[in-house]
Design a protein around this motif. Structure first.
Motif, short mmCIF file in Angstrom:
data_model
loop_
_atom_site.label_atom_id
_atom_site.label_comp_id
_atom_site.label_asym_id
_atom_site.label_seq_id
_atom_site.Cartn_x
_atom_site.Cartn_y
_atom_site.Cartn_z
N ILE A 1 -5.81 1.70 -16.01
CA ILE A 1 -4.64 1.28 -15.82
C ILE A 1 -4.06 0.29 -17.18
O ILE A 1 -2.52 0.69 -17.06
CB ILE A 1 -4.32 0.32 -14.24
CG1 ILE A 1 -5.25 1.53 -13.29
CG2 ILE A 1 -2.98 -0.16 -14.12
CD1 ILE A 1 -5.51 0.74 -12.12
N LYS A 2 -3.89 -0.21 -17.15
CA LYS A 2 -4.07 -1.86 -18.61
C LYS A 2 -3.48 0.01 -19.70
O LYS A 2 -2.89 -0.38 -20.06
CB LYS A 2 -5.30 -2.03 -19.37
CG LYS A 2 -5.23 -3.20 -18.10
CD LYS A 2 -6.34 -4.50 -18.57
CE LYS A 2 -6.35 -5.49 -18.09
NZ LYS A 2 -7.26 -6.46 -18.51
N ALA A 3 -4.71 0.89 -19.80
CA ALA A 3 -4.38 1.59 -21.85
C ALA A 3 -3.17 2.44 -21.06
O ALA A 3 -2.25 2.94 -22.20
CB ALA A 3 -5.23 2.69 -21.44
N VAL B 1 0.51 -0.82 0.10
CA VAL B 1 0.44 0.37 -0.14
C VAL B 1 0.80 0.84 0.00
O VAL B 1 0.73 2.25 -0.90
CB VAL B 1 -1.12 0.35 1.07
CG1 VAL B 1 -1.95 1.38 1.21
CG2 VAL B 1 -1.77 -1.22 0.79
N LEU B 2 2.44 1.27 1.07
CA LEU B 2 2.68 2.66 0.85
C LEU B 2 3.57 2.65 -0.35
O LEU B 2 4.00 3.89 -0.43
CB LEU B 2 4.07 2.39 2.02
CG LEU B 2 2.95 2.00 3.54
CD1 LEU B 2 4.25 1.75 4.61
CD2 LEU B 2 2.16 3.65 4.01
N THR B 3 3.93 1.59 -1.06
CA THR B 3 4.79 1.65 -2.45
C THR B 3 3.75 2.11 -3.82
O THR B 3 4.71 1.78 -4.89
CB THR B 3 5.89 0.85 -2.59
OG1 THR B 3 5.33 -0.07 -2.62
CG2 THR B 3 6.69 0.95 -0.87
N ALA B 4 2.50 1.57 -3.77
CA ALA B 4 1.31 0.84 -4.88
C ALA B 4 1.40 2.71 -5.72
O ALA B 4 1.63 3.66 -4.67
CB ALA B 4 0.43 1.28 -4.23
N PRO B 5 1.85 3.12 -6.79
CA PRO B 5 1.58 4.03 -7.48
C PRO B 5 0.12 4.50 -6.95
O PRO B 5 -0.90 3.77 -7.30
CB PRO B 5 1.45 3.90 -8.92
CG PRO B 5 2.18 2.88 -8.56
CD PRO B 5 1.98 2.11 -7.63
N ALA B 6 -0.31 5.39 -7.52
CA ALA B 6 -2.35 6.86 -6.85
C ALA B 6 -2.89 5.41 -7.73
O ALA B 6 -3.93 5.67 -7.22
CB ALA B 6 -1.56 7.72 -6.95
N GLY B 7 -3.07 5.36 -9.30
CA GLY B 7 -3.79 4.10 -9.44
C GLY B 7 -3.92 3.11 -8.99
O GLY B 7 -5.26 2.34 -9.06
N GLU B 8 -2.77 2.47 -8.86
CA GLU B 8 -2.67 1.55 -8.14
C GLU B 8 -3.09 1.46 -6.92
O GLU B 8 -4.68 -0.02 -6.10
CB GLU B 8 -1.95 0.78 -7.83
CG GLU B 8 -0.93 0.35 -9.04
CD GLU B 8 -1.81 -0.31 -9.78
OE1 GLU B 8 -2.47 -2.04 -9.49
OE2 GLU B 8 -1.94 -0.79 -10.93
#
Length: 121
Positions: free
Chosen positions: A117-119, A13-20
């Motif tokens: 996210i895929k795009a 959670v702490l390292t995930a990009p905003a979209g993730e």
């Protein structure tokens, strides 16, 4: 000492990009919707209430993070407000149909977000 799984979960959670992170919120909301639905069907009002409040908290977080400089934000806010109303009604009346409607809308948001996210990749 911390549980390694909890540590992994926190780090992801702490390292995930905003979209993730947004995708994680949608997935969490769907998981709690499923758990609330099961609790309602088992006639466990206390447990269903706990899960429905968790979904409402996630929807509130998603609403707060909307970027109002984009016109779509106003439309999304209206839909999030509607989802929240469905969740409140589902909680008050233990209405599985209202919960399923909210869950369906959340799933549509999640699926659309996955495509975004895929795009970008």
């Amino acid at each position: 000492m911390r549980n390694p799984y909890q540590q992994y979960k926190q780090n992801s959670v702490l390292t995930a990009p905003a979209g993730e992170l947004t995708l994680m919120l949608y997935n969490g909301a769907l998981k709690f919707c499923t758990q609330a639905e099961e609790a309602i069907e088992k006639q466990d009002p206390k447990l269903s209430h706990i899960y429905l409040i968790k979904v409402q908290d996630i929807i509130s977080e998603l609403t707060i993070t909307l970027d109002n400089k984009y016109p779509i934000a106003a439309e999304m806010k209206r839909l999030y407000d509607y989802i929240n109303e469905l969740l409140i009604e589902a909680n008050m009346k233990k209405d599985v149909q209202k919960l399923r409607e909210a869950k369906g809308l959340i799933k549509e948001f999640r699926d659309t977000w996955q495509e975004v996210i895929k795009a970008k990749k």
